[in-house]
Design an enzyme around this catalytic site. Structure first.
Site, short mmCIF file in Angstrom:
data_model
loop_
_atom_site.label_atom_id
_atom_site.label_comp_id
_atom_site.label_asym_id
_atom_site.label_seq_id
_atom_site.Cartn_x
_atom_site.Cartn_y
_atom_site.Cartn_z
N ASN A 1 -4.22 -12.17 16.17
CA ASN A 1 -4.97 -10.65 16.17
C ASN A 1 -5.46 -10.60 17.66
O ASN A 1 -5.58 -11.54 18.38
CB ASN A 1 -6.27 -10.94 15.28
N HIS B 1 0.70 -1.35 -0.08
CA HIS B 1 -0.02 0.13 -0.13
C HIS B 1 0.78 1.36 0.04
O HIS B 1 0.21 2.13 0.24
CB HIS B 1 -0.96 0.11 1.18
#
Length: 235
Positions: A198, A106
């Site tokens: 996570n 990104h």
């Protein structure tokens, strides 16, 4: 034991370094609509707003330091006998500060891009409307960040790594943004073991074979230490 490891990291790995995710209340993202500051249309409509937003993010990232999760992945990349490929959705540069080499799908806050000629150069701390390109001279400089609606960088390289890895891990990702959210399916199809690390379940948690839940600064170093000890159940 896994020979080749591919690791995808998202905003959750940097949250404990003080860099917020899209969903954090009170952070930079909470003060703006995504379509206003993270799309080509938003930049065309109000480049001053977009530059101001990314100038603030750039300053914030420059002050941030890597946390134990970044440092653990850098250690894994350094000490693992096979190949460790880190692909990040983050633009903050904290992996590099920790000593890792990463593929930025990104883009990066410390890079500027000319949308006239495609030239890239180190971004100044404060970019302005009409930022001049050092290559072609056009006042067409923008943050070198992939916005919504744009194609992520290095996808061919990433696809090749996913199809040849033995272990795929996702750290601090939401599973909401494609194509990254589909990486676990590609790695699974190629026969890799998969693990998600996570703070809570993601939108694609059900696809992973193994789950480790908790703050990245704790669970990532634990996972890396287990891998480096050669525990069979973790590789």
């Amino acid at each position: 034991m896994a020979d080749k490891i591919v690791i995808l990291t998202g905003a959750g790995i940097s949250a404990e370094s003080g860099l917020g995710t899209f969903r954090d209340e009170g952070g930079l993202w909470a003060k703006h609509r995504i379509q206003d500051v993270a799309t080509p249309e938003g930049f065309a409509h109000d480049p001053a707003l977009v530059h101001g937003f990314y100038n603030a993010r750039r300053a914030q990232a420059a002050e941030a330091t890597p946390n134990p999760a970044h440092e653990a992945l850098a250690r894994l990349q350094r000490d693992w006998p096979g190949e460790v490929v880190i692909v990040t959705q983050n633009v903050d540069g904290l992996h590099e500060k920790a000593g890792a080499e990463v593929i930025h799908m990104h883009g990066a806050l410390d890079s500027a891009l000319c949308h006239a000629c495609g030239h890239r150069w180190p971004a100044p701390p404060e970019m302005v409307v009409g930022e001049p390109c050092p290559a072609c001279g056009a006042g067409a400089g923008r943050p070198d960040v992939v916005w919504f609606g744009e194609m992520p960088y290095h996808m061919d390289r990433i696809e090749e790594h996913l199809l040849t890895c033995d272990l795929f891990a996702a750290v601090g990702t939401s599973g909401k943004v494609y194509p990254a959210a589909g990486f676990v399916e590609e790695a699974t199809f190629a026969g890799a073991r998969t693990v998600e690390l996570n703070l809570s379940d993601s939108d694609v948690s059900r696809i992973f074979q193994e789950h480790r839940v908790g703050p990245a600064s704790r669970i990532v170093p634990e996972w890396v230490a287990a891998l480096l000890r050669g525990i069979p159940s973790c590789a």
